[in-house]
Design an enzyme around this catalytic site. Structure first.
Site, PDB file in Angstrom:
ATOM      1  CG  ASP A  99      -2.116  -0.968   0.953  1.00  0.00           C
ATOM      2  OD1 ASP A  99      -2.585  -1.038  -0.207  1.00  0.00           O
ATOM      3  OD2 ASP A  99      -2.534  -1.648   1.896  1.00  0.00           O
ATOM      4  CG  ASP A 160      -7.474  -3.725  -2.119  1.00  0.00           C
ATOM      5  OD1 ASP A 160      -7.922  -4.699  -2.743  1.00  0.00           O
ATOM      6  OD2 ASP A 160      -7.791  -3.479  -0.954  1.00  0.00           O
TER       7      ASP A 160
HETATM    8  N1  GLY Z   1      -6.993  -1.614   0.788  1.00  0.00           N
HETATM    9  C1  GLY Z   1      -7.706  -2.168   1.862  1.00  0.00           C
HETATM   10  C2  GLY Z   1      -9.135  -1.829   1.865  1.00  0.00           C
HETATM   11  O1  GLY Z   1      -9.666  -1.282   0.911  1.00  0.00           O
HETATM   12  O2  GLY Z   1      -9.768  -2.118   2.867  1.00  0.00           O
END
Ligand code: GLY
Length: 387
Positions: A99, A160
């Site tokens: 992330d 994601d």
């Molecule tokens: N990227 C983690 C979520 O969207 O919860």
């Protein structure tokens, strides 16, 4: 076409919602100084250190407030956040995940975008190098979670990540080194092939054999069940593929983003805001995920910006985004509650895990404000260089 009357009503709606967001962000900064909002419980943010995957969204909100108001109060605060991200990367603290785009685009890259701050540009490039460490040559993907060789997550990608790879495309544009964009493109192609399904829905996650990248199966982490469509995942797909198209011009990414958006729109309930999973049984207690609707609205506006004037999808997506945003402002926002710290109620983090099943989500607040600013001012957030 949004009729004039509706359009004027929306403009007023957007303006008052933006004003409210700016006021709340200012009061949060004054109250919590350099702390970051974490996952909520009991309708309140808990505030703490820069240690999760979500801190960039708060910094991004502060930058959006700066961009809207030009008030140096916000840029000063946002730059203090950027320092915190610099410390985090230097100490390699809580960095062992994919992330990195979510953390460093709305923080360091935003500082570069708005202030042309060279040290922030360098920080964003260092973050891109860090994200490259997640590339698994044997399997040809960016590993989402856990260390290399992790028993459960070593062969796992998640949808994601489509929002993290813009950092890599940007790094290639900046440095002239193709390796970042090549990896981003390979990961996007793999995601398109395995995370997107034939009916334009998406898996949250997909498993590969880490030894040679052979596909194993789709699954979920935060969705209702393995074959279901987690609404936020679908929203990440809409926006993420649209951004891959922006960077690469590859029409297959735009096509995927459009299809994912149509799938999402077909399943929006009557009040314009989605439940947490498109396949979760709906009863009076089914949680919504307002954050998914805000993300999807940004993605649809992004897609529309790439379509020619007379493409019917252009108006269709703008209309769908505006309708969802109007519902979010009128029925889900805290505009009427000046004491609330969050902007958007009824987001969901991880319903089955009972983590934030129905509460404020800082990314929901960020994308809600980004969508408002896209609609009201054409300010597109911090995922790519402005032309
Ligand atoms: N990227 C983690 C979520 O969207 O919860």
């Amino acid at each position: 076409m949004i009729e004039n009357k509706q359009h004027n009503k929306s403009v007023n709606l957007w303006q008052s919602a933006i004003r409210d967001a700016v006021d709340k962000t200012k009061s949060n900064i004054l109250l919590h100084e350099k702390q970051f909002p974490h996952i909520t419980s009991e309708k309140k943010y808990s505030w703490g250190e820069n240690t999760d995957w979500i801190e960039g969204f708060y910094t991004g909100m502060v930058w959006l407030c700066y961009e809207y108001t030009k008030d140096p109060f916000f840029s000063k605060s946002a730059m203090e956040h950027v320092d915190s991200f610099r410390d985090r990367l230097a100490a390699n603290r809580y960095m062992d995940h994919h992330d990195i785009g979510f953390l460093f685009l709305p923080s360091a890259f935003a500082a570069w975008t708005l202030l042309r701050d060279e040290s922030s540009r360098k920080l964003a490039l260092e973050a891109a190098d860090h994200l490259l460490l997640r590339w698994r040559t044997e399997g040809q993907y960016i590993q989402a979670w856990g260390p290399k060789g992790d028993k459960d997550n070593g062969g796992r990608i998640i949808i994601d990540c489509m929002m993290n790879i813009p950092l890599l495309y940007w790094a290639s544009d900046q440095t002239g080194e193709s390796k970042y964009a090549e990896i981003a493109g390979k990961h996007a192609d793999l995601s398109r092939r395995y995370l997107m399904r034939g009916d334009d829905s998406s898996y949250h996650t997909f498993y590969f054999d880490p030894a040679d990248g052979s596909p194993i199966r789709g699954g979920t982490h935060q969705g209702y069940q393995d074959g279901s469509t987690w609404t936020r995942g679908q929203a990440w797909a809409i926006y993420g593929f649209a951004l891959s198209y922006r960077y690469t011009g590859n029409p297959s990414y735009l096509d995927t983003a459009r299809r994912a958006a149509h799938y999402f729109i077909r399943r929006i309930p009557e009040d314009g805001v989605v439940y947490w999973d498109f396949d979760a049984p709906v009863n009076g207690n089914t949680p919504r995920d307002s954050s998914a609707s805000a993300i999807a609205a940004c993605g649809m506006i992004e897609i529309a910006s790439h379509l020619v004037q007379d493409d019917p999808d252009r108006e269709f997506f703008m209309d769908a985004a505006s309708r969802s945003m109007a519902s979010l402002v009128e029925h889900y926002s805290t505009v009427e509650d000046s004491h609330a710290e969050g902007l958007l109620r009824h987001g969901s983090y991880h319903v089955r895990g009972n983590l934030g099943p129905d509460d404020f989500m800082i990314w929901g607040d960020y994308y809600y404000l980004e969508a408002l600013l896209r609609l009201e001012k054409g300010i597109p957030g911090y995922w790519y260089e402005r032309t």
